[in-house]
Design an enzyme around this catalytic site. Structure first.
Site, PDB file in Angstrom:
ATOM      1  N   HIS A  25     -38.615  -7.398 -76.089  1.00 37.50           N
ATOM      2  CA  HIS A  25     -38.382  -7.682 -77.500  1.00 37.50           C
ATOM      3  C   HIS A  25     -39.712  -7.430 -78.210  1.00 37.50           C
ATOM      4  CE1 HIS A  25     -36.700  -9.391 -81.090  1.00 37.50           C
ATOM      5  NE2 HIS A  25     -37.678 -10.273 -81.172  1.00 37.50           N
ATOM      6  N   HIS A  37     -40.102 -10.485 -86.938  1.00 32.55           N
ATOM      7  CA  HIS A  37     -39.330  -9.645 -86.026  1.00 32.55           C
ATOM      8  C   HIS A  37     -37.880  -9.553 -86.453  1.00 32.55           C
ATOM      9  CE1 HIS A  37     -38.348 -13.281 -83.188  1.00 32.55           C
ATOM     10  NE2 HIS A  37     -38.860 -13.722 -84.303  1.00 32.55           N
ATOM     11  N   CYS A 115     -35.347  -3.834 -82.634  1.00 31.11           N
ATOM     12  CA  CYS A 115     -36.571  -4.553 -82.997  1.00 31.11           C
ATOM     13  C   CYS A 115     -37.823  -3.695 -82.835  1.00 31.11           C
ATOM     14  CB  CYS A 115     -36.694  -5.845 -82.189  1.00 31.11           C
ATOM     15  SG  CYS A 115     -36.675  -5.596 -80.396  1.00 31.11           S
TER      16      CYS A 115
END
Length: 165
Positions: A25, A37, A115
Site C-alpha cells: 500500500h 493516501h 494508491c
C-alpha cells in the site's frame, strides 16, 4: 510499525511503501507524522489478506491520518521509486495537492487508479504503478509459458497419434 533498518525518517513529499500481506500500500508523507493516501473501503491496516478485496472496488477515499495508524503493525519504508527517472515536483506543491484532495471520493482501479498511481501522480506529476507493471510482466510471462506448454502438448499428442496409426 517500523521502517526498515537504516531507512531515513520520512520528509514531506516522500512516498511511503507499506508492506501489507500479499501487496504494498502506498501513501505520501505530508509532515508532522501524517500521510495522505487513497483508501478503498477494504484497505484496513492489519486486516491481512482480506485487504486484497480492493480489486473489486471502483471508488476510494483520500484520507489523511497519522503514519503509525496507516501502517498499523506492518513494516514500511521511504521509497521514492521514480526519482531516478522523473524529477519530483516542488515539495510545497506535492503537499498542497495532497491536502486539497483529503476527503474526496475518487475513481479506483487496481490496474490504473490505485494508491501507488495516486501518490506517484502527486510526487512526479505522472501516475504510475511499478506493482501493476511487475504483475503485468509476470502475467505475460505466465501466459507465454502456458501457451508454449499448450503447443508442446498439442505437438506431442499429434505425434503420438501419427505413431499409433
Amino acid at each position: 510499525m517500523a521502517p526498515g533498518r537504516g531507512q531515513p525518517e520520512p520528509q514531506p513529499g516522500d512516498l511511503i511503501e507499506i508492506f501489507r500481506p500479499m501487496y504494498q500500500h502506498w501513501a505520501i508523507y505530508v509532515g508532522d507524522g501524517y500521510v495522505v493516501h487513497l483508501v478503498p473501503p477494504s484497505e484496513v491496516p492489519n486486516s491481512g489478506p482480506g485487504s486484497i478485496m480492493s480489486v473489486t472496488c471502483n471508488k476510494a477515499v483520500v484520507r489523511k491520518q497519522l503514519l503509525r495508524e496507516a501502517v498499523g503493525n506492518n513494516e514500511y519504508r521511504v521509497n521514492n521509486i521514480m526519482d531516478g527517472k522523473c524529477r519530483p515536483r516542488p515539495v510545497e506543491d506535492i503537499v498542497l495537492n495532497a491536502e486539497i484532495q483529503v476527503g474526496q471520493t475518487l475513481p479506483y482501479s487496481i490496474t490504473s487508479k490505485n494508491c501507488e498511481h495516486f501518490v506517484t501522480g502527486l510526487r512526479y506529476g505522472k501516475a504510475k504503478s511499478q506493482q501493476v507493471q511487475t504483475a503485468s510482466t509476470w502475467l505475460a510471462v505466465a501466459g507465454g509459458v502456458a501457451a508454449a506448454a499448450g503447443v508442446l502438448l498439442a505437438t506431442t499428442t499429434s505425434s503420438r497419434r501419427r505413431q499409433q496409426q
